[in-house]
Design a protein around this motif. Structure first.
Motif, PDB file in Angstrom:
ATOM      1  N   LEU A  58     -10.835   7.118  -3.591  1.00  0.00           N
ATOM      2  CA  LEU A  58     -12.175   7.287  -4.012  1.00  0.00           C
ATOM      3  C   LEU A  58     -12.695   6.114  -4.883  1.00  0.00           C
ATOM      4  CD1 LEU A  58     -11.793  10.747  -5.757  1.00  0.00           C
ATOM      5  CD2 LEU A  58     -12.944  10.125  -3.260  1.00  0.00           C
ATOM      6  N   ASP A  59     -13.928   5.716  -4.914  1.00  0.00           N
ATOM      7  CA  ASP A  59     -14.293   4.564  -5.608  1.00  0.00           C
ATOM      8  C   ASP A  59     -15.630   4.878  -6.066  1.00  0.00           C
ATOM      9  OD1 ASP A  59     -14.763   2.047  -6.819  1.00  0.00           O
ATOM     10  OD2 ASP A  59     -14.325   0.992  -4.937  1.00  0.00           O
ATOM     11  N   ASP A  60     -15.904   4.679  -7.298  1.00  0.00           N
ATOM     12  CA  ASP A  60     -17.440   4.896  -8.162  1.00  0.00           C
ATOM     13  C   ASP A  60     -17.660   3.707  -8.727  1.00  0.00           C
ATOM     14  OD1 ASP A  60     -19.565   6.043  -8.929  1.00  0.00           O
ATOM     15  OD2 ASP A  60     -18.467   7.420 -10.061  1.00  0.00           O
ATOM     16  N   ASP A  61     -18.669   2.925  -8.126  1.00  0.00           N
ATOM     17  CA  ASP A  61     -19.301   1.822  -8.675  1.00  0.00           C
ATOM     18  C   ASP A  61     -18.031   0.836  -8.761  1.00  0.00           C
ATOM     19  OD1 ASP A  61     -21.992   2.725  -8.867  1.00  0.00           O
ATOM     20  OD2 ASP A  61     -21.378   3.738 -10.888  1.00  0.00           O
ATOM     21  N   PHE A  62     -17.230   0.484  -7.872  1.00  0.00           N
ATOM     22  CA  PHE A  62     -16.375  -0.268  -7.738  1.00  0.00           C
ATOM     23  C   PHE A  62     -15.283  -0.273  -8.944  1.00  0.00           C
ATOM     24  CE2 PHE A  62     -19.931  -2.702  -5.681  1.00  0.00           C
ATOM     25  CZ  PHE A  62     -19.127  -2.665  -4.494  1.00  0.00           C
ATOM     26  N   GLU A  63     -15.069   0.875  -9.376  1.00  0.00           N
ATOM     27  CA  GLU A  63     -14.023   1.136 -10.535  1.00  0.00           C
ATOM     28  C   GLU A  63     -12.773   1.713 -10.069  1.00  0.00           C
ATOM     29  OE1 GLU A  63     -14.697   0.523 -13.838  1.00  0.00           O
ATOM     30  OE2 GLU A  63     -16.455  -0.378 -13.430  1.00  0.00           O
ATOM     31  N   SER A  64     -12.952   1.950  -8.916  1.00  0.00           N
ATOM     32  CA  SER A  64     -11.813   2.534  -7.919  1.00  0.00           C
ATOM     33  C   SER A  64     -11.054   3.609  -8.669  1.00  0.00           C
ATOM     34  CB  SER A  64     -10.682   1.368  -7.966  1.00  0.00           C
ATOM     35  OG  SER A  64      -9.521   1.970  -6.916  1.00  0.00           O
ATOM     36  N   ASP A  65     -11.866   4.726  -8.940  1.00  0.00           N
ATOM     37  CA  ASP A  65     -11.454   5.879  -9.607  1.00  0.00           C
ATOM     38  C   ASP A  65     -10.012   6.371  -9.155  1.00  0.00           C
ATOM     39  OD1 ASP A  65     -13.820   6.005 -11.073  1.00  0.00           O
ATOM     40  OD2 ASP A  65     -14.847   7.253  -9.592  1.00  0.00           O
ATOM     41  N   GLY A  66      -9.561   6.274  -7.950  1.00  0.00           N
ATOM     42  CA  GLY A  66      -8.425   6.803  -7.611  1.00  0.00           C
ATOM     43  C   GLY A  66      -8.201   6.501  -6.272  1.00  0.00           C
ATOM     44  N   GLY A  67      -6.695   6.400  -5.851  1.00  0.00           N
ATOM     45  CA  GLY A  67      -6.284   6.505  -4.381  1.00  0.00           C
ATOM     46  C   GLY A  67      -4.977   6.896  -4.219  1.00  0.00           C
ATOM     47  N   PHE A  68      -4.528   7.570  -3.440  1.00  0.00           N
ATOM     48  CA  PHE A  68      -2.966   7.954  -3.220  1.00  0.00           C
ATOM     49  C   PHE A  68      -2.933   8.290  -1.915  1.00  0.00           C
ATOM     50  CE2 PHE A  68      -6.119  11.521  -4.768  1.00  0.00           C
ATOM     51  CZ  PHE A  68      -6.133  12.345  -4.045  1.00  0.00           C
ATOM     52  N   GLU A  69      -1.520   8.424  -1.736  1.00  0.00           N
ATOM     53  CA  GLU A  69      -0.954   8.533  -0.768  1.00  0.00           C
ATOM     54  C   GLU A  69      -1.010  10.256  -0.020  1.00  0.00           C
ATOM     55  OE1 GLU A  69       2.641   6.478  -0.700  1.00  0.00           O
ATOM     56  OE2 GLU A  69       1.506   4.863   0.142  1.00  0.00           O
ATOM     57  N   LEU A  70      -0.983  10.534   1.077  1.00  0.00           N
ATOM     58  CA  LEU A  70      -0.734  11.971   1.122  1.00  0.00           C
ATOM     59  C   LEU A  70       0.390  12.174   2.213  1.00  0.00           C
ATOM     60  CD1 LEU A  70      -4.706  12.434   1.997  1.00  0.00           C
ATOM     61  CD2 LEU A  70      -3.385  13.226   0.139  1.00  0.00           C
ATOM     62  N   PRO A  71       1.400  12.054   1.740  1.00  0.00           N
ATOM     63  CA  PRO A  71       2.907  12.354   2.379  1.00  0.00           C
ATOM     64  C   PRO A  71       2.770  13.516   3.345  1.00  0.00           C
ATOM     65  CG  PRO A  71       3.394  12.511   0.239  1.00  0.00           C
ATOM     66  CD  PRO A  71       1.784  11.931   0.103  1.00  0.00           C
TER      67      PRO A  71
END
Length: 155
Positions: A58-71
């Protein structure tokens, strides 16, 4: 959309605010991968990994709100999510599509497109806060074309 990631990628949003569901596949022979592996002190094959792990960004205004793996997420589960999203877009009107406890898209029509409020909860660590963002209006035709290409890439 798969060219930049080597594997299937579903992009919902625009440049500054988006959801990206991707299964990247890195080529161990790629010079960039080889350089990154060398810098990390591991083999290119180990750096590239198995190429079957889904990631949600997820990215909101290039702030990179979050990213995560989905094992443990399988292609069939991702395809089911995409199919339900495609069907809801085809029906028109507001809708919600969920992918387990990890992802929920609330969509509302806006002109010739849709605005999405995305809610994503990382599977780890347990109790991690839900991340949310709202996209600008995305043309319905663009969304349907993206979903069609994504499902073809998965096949």
């Amino acid at each position: 959309m798969s060219s930049d990631f080597g594997g299937p990628a579903l992009f919902i949003g625009e440049d500054t605010t988006f959801l990206l569901l991707v299964r990247p596949e890195l080529d161990p022979a790629d010079p960039g991968v080889r350089a990154a592996a060398e810098q990390a002190g591991i083999s290119p094959e180990e750096f590239a990994g198995p190429g079957n792990l889904w990631t949600l960004v997820l990215d909101d205004d290039f702030e990179s709100d979050g990213g995560f793996e989905l094992p443990g997420v399988r292609d069939s589960e991702v395809d089911d999510f995409a199919e339900r999203l495609q069907s809801a877009l085809g029906a028109g009107g507001p809708f919600t599509v969920e992918a387990g406890a990890v992802l929920r898209l609330d969509a509302r029509p806006q002109g010739e497109g849709y605005v999405f409020t995305v809610h994503a909860t990382p599977p780890e660590p347990e109790g991690a806060p839900t991340l949310s963002l709202t996209t600008r209006t995305i043309p319905r035709a663009t969304l349907l074309a993206e979903l069609e290409q994504f499902r073809r890439d998965l096949a």
